[in-house]
Design a protein around this motif. Sequence first.
Motif, PDB file in Angstrom:
ATOM      1  N   GLU A  81       0.862  -1.189   0.000  1.00 23.46           N
ATOM      2  CA  GLU A  81       0.000   0.000   0.000  1.00 23.46           C
ATOM      3  C   GLU A  81       0.892   1.230   0.000  1.00 23.46           C
ATOM      4  O   GLU A  81       1.820   1.351   0.815  1.00 23.46           O
ATOM      5  CB  GLU A  81      -0.902   0.012   1.236  1.00 23.46           C
ATOM      6  CG  GLU A  81      -1.849   1.205   1.230  1.00 23.46           C
ATOM      7  CD  GLU A  81      -2.893   1.134   2.344  1.00 23.46           C
ATOM      8  OE1 GLU A  81      -2.935   0.112   3.037  1.00 23.46           O
ATOM      9  OE2 GLU A  81      -3.646   2.105   2.487  1.00 23.46           O
ATOM     10  N   GLU A 125      -2.625   6.459 -16.039  1.00 25.74           N
ATOM     11  CA  GLU A 125      -3.949   6.297 -15.443  1.00 25.74           C
ATOM     12  C   GLU A 125      -4.851   7.471 -15.759  1.00 25.74           C
ATOM     13  O   GLU A 125      -6.069   7.369 -15.706  1.00 25.74           O
ATOM     14  CB  GLU A 125      -3.812   6.054 -13.930  1.00 25.74           C
ATOM     15  CG  GLU A 125      -3.081   4.736 -13.686  1.00 25.74           C
ATOM     16  CD  GLU A 125      -2.942   4.358 -12.211  1.00 25.74           C
ATOM     17  OE1 GLU A 125      -3.445   5.088 -11.358  1.00 25.74           O
ATOM     18  OE2 GLU A 125      -2.311   3.318 -11.944  1.00 25.74           O
ATOM     19  N   SER A 169      -3.400   3.719  -2.090  1.00 30.79           N
ATOM     20  CA  SER A 169      -3.788   2.756  -3.124  1.00 30.79           C
ATOM     21  C   SER A 169      -2.870   1.544  -3.020  1.00 30.79           C
ATOM     22  O   SER A 169      -1.737   1.641  -2.540  1.00 30.79           O
ATOM     23  CB  SER A 169      -3.726   3.397  -4.513  1.00 30.79           C
ATOM     24  OG  SER A 169      -2.402   3.697  -4.857  1.00 30.79           O
ATOM     25  N   HIS A 194       6.568   7.900 -11.112  1.00 21.91           N
ATOM     26  CA  HIS A 194       5.183   8.197 -10.696  1.00 21.91           C
ATOM     27  C   HIS A 194       4.456   9.039 -11.727  1.00 21.91           C
ATOM     28  O   HIS A 194       3.246   8.971 -11.881  1.00 21.91           O
ATOM     29  CB  HIS A 194       5.187   8.909  -9.340  1.00 21.91           C
ATOM     30  CG  HIS A 194       5.840  10.261  -9.363  1.00 21.91           C
ATOM     31  ND1 HIS A 194       7.201  10.421  -9.351  1.00 21.91           N
ATOM     32  CD2 HIS A 194       5.311  11.497  -9.432  1.00 21.91           C
ATOM     33  CE1 HIS A 194       7.486  11.715  -9.399  1.00 21.91           C
ATOM     34  NE2 HIS A 194       6.357  12.385  -9.447  1.00 21.91           N
ATOM     35  N   GLU A 215       0.790   8.428 -13.302  1.00 25.82           N
ATOM     36  CA  GLU A 215      -0.290   9.423 -13.334  1.00 25.82           C
ATOM     37  C   GLU A 215      -0.760   9.646 -14.768  1.00 25.82           C
ATOM     38  O   GLU A 215      -1.955   9.731 -15.047  1.00 25.82           O
ATOM     39  CB  GLU A 215       0.186  10.745 -12.714  1.00 25.82           C
ATOM     40  CG  GLU A 215       0.405  10.674 -11.207  1.00 25.82           C
ATOM     41  CD  GLU A 215      -0.833  10.183 -10.459  1.00 25.82           C
ATOM     42  OE1 GLU A 215      -1.956  10.589 -10.829  1.00 25.82           O
ATOM     43  OE2 GLU A 215      -0.683   9.369  -9.522  1.00 25.82           O
ATOM     44  N   HIS A 248      -2.852  -2.307 -10.066  1.00 23.13           N
ATOM     45  CA  HIS A 248      -2.958  -1.161  -9.176  1.00 23.13           C
ATOM     46  C   HIS A 248      -4.424  -1.011  -8.791  1.00 23.13           C
ATOM     47  O   HIS A 248      -5.280  -0.840  -9.646  1.00 23.13           O
ATOM     48  CB  HIS A 248      -2.464   0.103  -9.903  1.00 23.13           C
ATOM     49  CG  HIS A 248      -2.423   1.310  -9.010  1.00 23.13           C
ATOM     50  ND1 HIS A 248      -2.351   2.588  -9.512  1.00 23.13           N
ATOM     51  CD2 HIS A 248      -2.428   1.435  -7.651  1.00 23.13           C
ATOM     52  CE1 HIS A 248      -2.324   3.455  -8.505  1.00 23.13           C
ATOM     53  NE2 HIS A 248      -2.369   2.770  -7.364  1.00 23.13           N
ATOM     54  N   CYS A 249      -4.687  -1.122  -7.471  1.00 23.95           N
ATOM     55  CA  CYS A 249      -6.058  -0.961  -7.001  1.00 23.95           C
ATOM     56  C   CYS A 249      -6.204   0.453  -6.472  1.00 23.95           C
ATOM     57  O   CYS A 249      -5.617   0.817  -5.456  1.00 23.95           O
ATOM     58  CB  CYS A 249      -6.366  -1.986  -5.904  1.00 23.95           C
ATOM     59  SG  CYS A 249      -8.023  -1.789  -5.240  1.00 23.95           S
ATOM     60  N   ARG A 250      -6.900   1.267  -7.256  1.00 25.10           N
ATOM     61  CA  ARG A 250      -6.991   2.682  -6.923  1.00 25.10           C
ATOM     62  C   ARG A 250      -8.458   3.099  -6.949  1.00 25.10           C
ATOM     63  O   ARG A 250      -9.122   2.918  -7.966  1.00 25.10           O
ATOM     64  CB  ARG A 250      -6.203   3.479  -7.950  1.00 25.10           C
ATOM     65  CG  ARG A 250      -6.034   4.935  -7.596  1.00 25.10           C
ATOM     66  CD  ARG A 250      -5.317   5.658  -8.728  1.00 25.10           C
ATOM     67  NE  ARG A 250      -4.685   6.864  -8.300  1.00 25.10           N
ATOM     68  CZ  ARG A 250      -4.004   7.666  -9.110  1.00 25.10           C
ATOM     69  NH1 ARG A 250      -3.841   7.339 -10.367  1.00 25.10           N
ATOM     70  NH2 ARG A 250      -3.475   8.779  -8.657  1.00 25.10           N
ATOM     71  N   ASN A 251      -8.915   3.603  -5.840  1.00 24.34           N
ATOM     72  CA  ASN A 251     -10.311   4.045  -5.705  1.00 24.34           C
ATOM     73  C   ASN A 251     -11.290   2.946  -6.119  1.00 24.34           C
ATOM     74  O   ASN A 251     -12.256   3.194  -6.841  1.00 24.34           O
ATOM     75  CB  ASN A 251     -10.566   5.303  -6.548  1.00 24.34           C
ATOM     76  CG  ASN A 251      -9.603   6.420  -6.164  1.00 24.34           C
ATOM     77  OD1 ASN A 251      -9.208   6.532  -4.996  1.00 24.34           O
ATOM     78  ND2 ASN A 251      -9.217   7.227  -7.139  1.00 24.34           N
ATOM     79  N   GLN A 264      -0.469   7.110  -0.784  1.00 25.79           N
ATOM     80  CA  GLN A 264      -1.784   7.652  -1.125  1.00 25.79           C
ATOM     81  C   GLN A 264      -2.909   6.707  -0.741  1.00 25.79           C
ATOM     82  O   GLN A 264      -4.082   7.021  -0.937  1.00 25.79           O
ATOM     83  CB  GLN A 264      -1.875   7.935  -2.626  1.00 25.79           C
ATOM     84  CG  GLN A 264      -1.325   9.297  -3.035  1.00 25.79           C
ATOM     85  CD  GLN A 264       0.194   9.328  -3.009  1.00 25.79           C
ATOM     86  OE1 GLN A 264       0.830   8.393  -3.471  1.00 25.79           O
ATOM     87  NE2 GLN A 264       0.753  10.385  -2.445  1.00 25.79           N
ATOM     88  N   TRP A 318      -0.937  -1.893  -4.471  1.00 30.03           N
ATOM     89  CA  TRP A 318      -0.290  -2.486  -5.648  1.00 30.03           C
ATOM     90  C   TRP A 318      -0.124  -3.967  -5.403  1.00 30.03           C
ATOM     91  O   TRP A 318       0.226  -4.395  -4.315  1.00 30.03           O
ATOM     92  CB  TRP A 318       1.080  -1.839  -5.879  1.00 30.03           C
ATOM     93  CG  TRP A 318       0.981  -0.389  -6.265  1.00 30.03           C
ATOM     94  CD1 TRP A 318       0.794   0.660  -5.435  1.00 30.03           C
ATOM     95  CD2 TRP A 318       1.039   0.127  -7.588  1.00 30.03           C
ATOM     96  NE1 TRP A 318       0.730   1.828  -6.146  1.00 30.03           N
ATOM     97  CE2 TRP A 318       0.877   1.527  -7.482  1.00 30.03           C
ATOM     98  CE3 TRP A 318       1.195  -0.435  -8.858  1.00 30.03           C
ATOM     99  CZ2 TRP A 318       0.894   2.360  -8.602  1.00 30.03           C
ATOM    100  CZ3 TRP A 318       1.221   0.393  -9.957  1.00 30.03           C
ATOM    101  CH2 TRP A 318       1.059   1.784  -9.830  1.00 30.03           C
TER     102      TRP A 318
END
Lengths: 147, 1032
Positions: free
Chosen positions: B527, B595, B532, B588, B592, B544-547, B530, B534
């Motif tokens: 984790e 994604e 999220s 990063h 960004e 990537h588990c994001r939101n 932020q 990985w």
Amino acid sequence: MKMKTILLVEDNQNDVVLTLRAFKKNNIENKIVVAGDGLEALDYLFRTGKYKDRDINSMPALILLDLKLPKMDGLKVLERIRDDERTKLLPVVILTSSNEEQDIISSYRMHSNSYIRKLVDFNKFVEAVQKLQSYWLVLNEQPPLRS
Amino acid sequence: MKNINVTVKKITNGKHALFILLITLSSASTIFALDPQKQISQYGYSVWSRQNGLPANAVNVAIQTHDGYLWLGTTAGLLRFDGVHFEAIGTDTADSKNREVIKALCETRDGSIWIGTEFAGLRRLKDGKLLPCGPKEGFPAKPIKALFESRAGHLWIGSSDGLFEYIDGRFQSIPINSQYITSITEDLSGKIFVGTGDGVFSFKEPQRKQINSVINNDGLSDKLITSICAKELIKSIYGDHKGNVWIGSVNGLVRWCNGKIITVRMPNGPAIIQTNTLCEDRNGNIWIGTTQGLYRFSEGKWSIFRAVHGLPNDNINWITEDQEGSIWVCTLESLSRFRDVNLTTYTTQEGLVNDYLTSLLETTDGSMYFLSAANGGSVSKLKDGKLIQIPNSPPVGPSFRARDGSIWTALSGSLSQLKNDHFIRYDTTTGLPNRWISAITEDSVSLIIYLDRMGVRRFIDGKLKPYLLANGQEYSSTDYVSCFYQSPAGTLWIGTSVGLVIIQNNKSTNFGTDDGLADAWVNSIFEDRQGSVWMSSPRGGLTHCRNGKFIVYNTKTGLFTNEIYCVLVDDQGDVWLSSPRGICRINHKDIEDYEGGRIDVITSQIFTIADGMKTDECFVGWQPSGWKAHDGQIWFATTKGAVMIDPKTFKRNEAPPPVYIEQFIADMQTVRLEQSESLRPGTGKLEFHYTALSYLVPDRVFFKYLLEGYDREWVDAGTRRVAYYTNLSPRSYRFRVVACNNDGVWNEIGASYSFELAPHFYQTYWFLALMIFLIAGAGFGIYLLRVWQFLKREKDLEQRVYDRTKQLEIANNELEAFSYSVSHDLRGPLRSIDGFSVALLEDYADKLDEQGKDFLQRVRDGSQHMEHLIDDILNLSRVVRSDLQRVSVDLSILAQSIASELSRSQPERKVTFIIAPGLMVQADCNLIGIVLENLLGNAWKFTSKHKIAKIEFGSTLRDGQKVYFVCDDGDGFDMAFASKLFEPFQRMHSTAEFEGTGIGLATVQRIIHRHGGQVWAEAEKGKGATFYFTVL
């Protein structure tokens, strides 16, 4: 009047016999001199060769001239006749087998007086000779002789 | 922000004023120099020997000149090295005399490279030319041992036969009390120190009033010659930037400081170690080359690198530092290079118990623990830069750092807790089943472990307890668990070989590839800051588990491999991955952008052996095989040690490499590069050899080139250092090449070379004009030839026509002659036959009987018929021969006159003539008359047996053509014979029936044909006949 001679220039003896016969049948009594080729005919006319002793005053009344002749052909003979002062007024009748237009034209151009075809049918030939005689020897006035 | 310090040092030597600008980029991330905190063995290490191209047995000396090239003085002469290729320079390799043993090298500020040889004295390489420096130039040929340029700009030359100084183009002998000079240096105060076979002599550099003033021994002694280490054989001497003069001798190393001699004791070796060479790096560390290996002295700390660590030979001849901060070490058999790397690897050389690391983690006090399952298990601890072994290690495997600071580690039937460097062990004797434990974590309640084929269990007070969900039921899945992650929020993430399980509020949810995971096998979970998460897969890439959404990264989206062993995210947000092919970083910003939908492909930056790893192979099996430390450092376990990366101090080589075009070969001939050349016409093969001088990672020095005048775009050459062109068209060109260093920093100016390719005579404009003229001329010539051919052909045809006409005329003449002959000669005999037949009939009528007369009459008829035949044949031939003279002819009138004549010939017959009026035709009058005569005559003849007959002449239209006809109602004929009708002597009837020769119609046909018309007949036996003819 002394009968004038007729000069027959013909190389074919058969024709000579038949012609003489035709004359005979037409009661033509003129002396007929036969020349076997063109040169002989000229010899006779110009008193050369074997005719050099011929009477100078006796020119033929008529020359019957075949065209196809040995040594010198008829047209050549005609040309010499018309070329010479002594003979140029002599009546020359072309008597030939040919009815080729060219021959006829050439003959007249050389100032032959008539052109008679020798027909195979002898009776018709006799007829023709009869007409010839009556015209040239009887009706026709002879040109004056010249020496 | 980077601060730029510019230090300007002004150095004057009376004649020259020279500025040296030292530009230092003071940001920590941009300086590339050997980090003194690391051991020598932790640097990137490279070796060049005969095996990989070094064309010499021993390297005696190395310097880097200001242009960036590295020059090596070897037993095989002078070599120039660009990181990839060794080039013999200044010597003709065929000339053995020039292949000298080189002992000393020095670049002076005028750009000359001074070369000291063992047997051939001194040489000088300037502007690519080798200048002799022998007795003629005022320098005796001596074996050179040392070359040194003082800060005053004077070249000092140490030989085995005295000391010399080169000033303003003159060599001066400097008399000191030793002839055997081995090394020369200068201290901070400007004193010259000379190492000799008889100790060290030091003196103030002589001041000269006049350039040519002679210095004698007495004069020099006025300047206070100090003698140090008297009678010792000095091998090396070096004045450092702190004011020390380091003196290496066969008896070891001493430091001369403020008039005192301090013995330097080197550790880990014999008491006396012969020191061969000395070098100070940019950080003030002293590098010492001995007969026992390489030593580094850094603020009282030593680091050693010997043959046992990988050095090819312990006898070190020379050490130098290059512009990129790397240290080059020359030994008997090789050239070695140490360079700084961003990845620091800890191995057994640094004190690790075992290189085969299987997990690593950090305790709350900042200590790093390295666990190796090999050889029964071992644990090493790194604390304050020191590695120590934790004794009494139980079997170790999957591990976990608990909240209380202790470390849990497990293996089959074994679970141990490491607390205060002591192990508390649980195993089958304490009731633990003999099951493989693959993952450990803890929640607010207790430790949680997975036991193979048993499932997830709680471990409380040494006992296994079920893991219960909200409904009071046990979490019963026995799916193999690769890793756990207990989030601070209390959610348990379970990575299994068949998917992801999330247990939140005591409720479990399963996720698989259908839900968007990169792969079902989840082998590490991390984790980031932020919040999220990985997840990595050893076969499917990264998720990537994001939101609440899964975003997949794999080779299709730019990931360098799908085999990811562990995923970590640093404090900058950059993602770090371990794999069998090294370690990878994803910036990063790329994440960004990807994604955010701004880019389709991410960039993987890969770190391998070249960056400081000892192997590319990271550990796979269980977790934690990677760790993010409290200070932000990223750690990965590999099969050869622990790799540490500090993202905050990640160094980047910001120096664009100098680029040079070294060689230009045109059709196998080397072209001089000093000036732009005009190549001879037809030069087909061009080769450009170029280089870029960045020695850190030559494999990552990439080139792009462009031939202006030919290429439209830059050609990506990769690492290729040669460009080929063939069959260029003549014009002027400019070859340009640019290069980047190992970190992708491009030297955009690069190098260029202009040249011209002269045209062949046939490639010039005047030649083109000439060719156009010639082609036009040739075209005109061909035209004339054709015209001439046509004319000739026309002439030929004319000639042929003339010839044919002539032949025809001859044939006609012959035919005429024949006809003439027939006319005359065929008739004669007939006349005789007929004539004598008549004579017989007349003269011998009495002797012939009637039959005889009849026979004779038949003879006569025969001969007369023959006469008709002859006449007709002659007519026929006349038709053929005569000229055609067309005039306008009125056929009606002509026919009328013939009809009249016929009527007249046989008036007894009653024949009606019907003649159409006004039939006009363009024809030969005579010939067309013959036609009508024959046709009307025939009609007359063949109607003769009819009492009343009708003969018609008219015209009609057939197929649009005017056709004339003569029609009768007579006997006609059989159409079967129609084809024979117009042949000569063909008769339809017996002579007895109708007379005739059979020539008439043949004549008609010839006449009609001569008029270009046709004639034909239609008839019926007994019903009459119709003859048609046309006239063109």
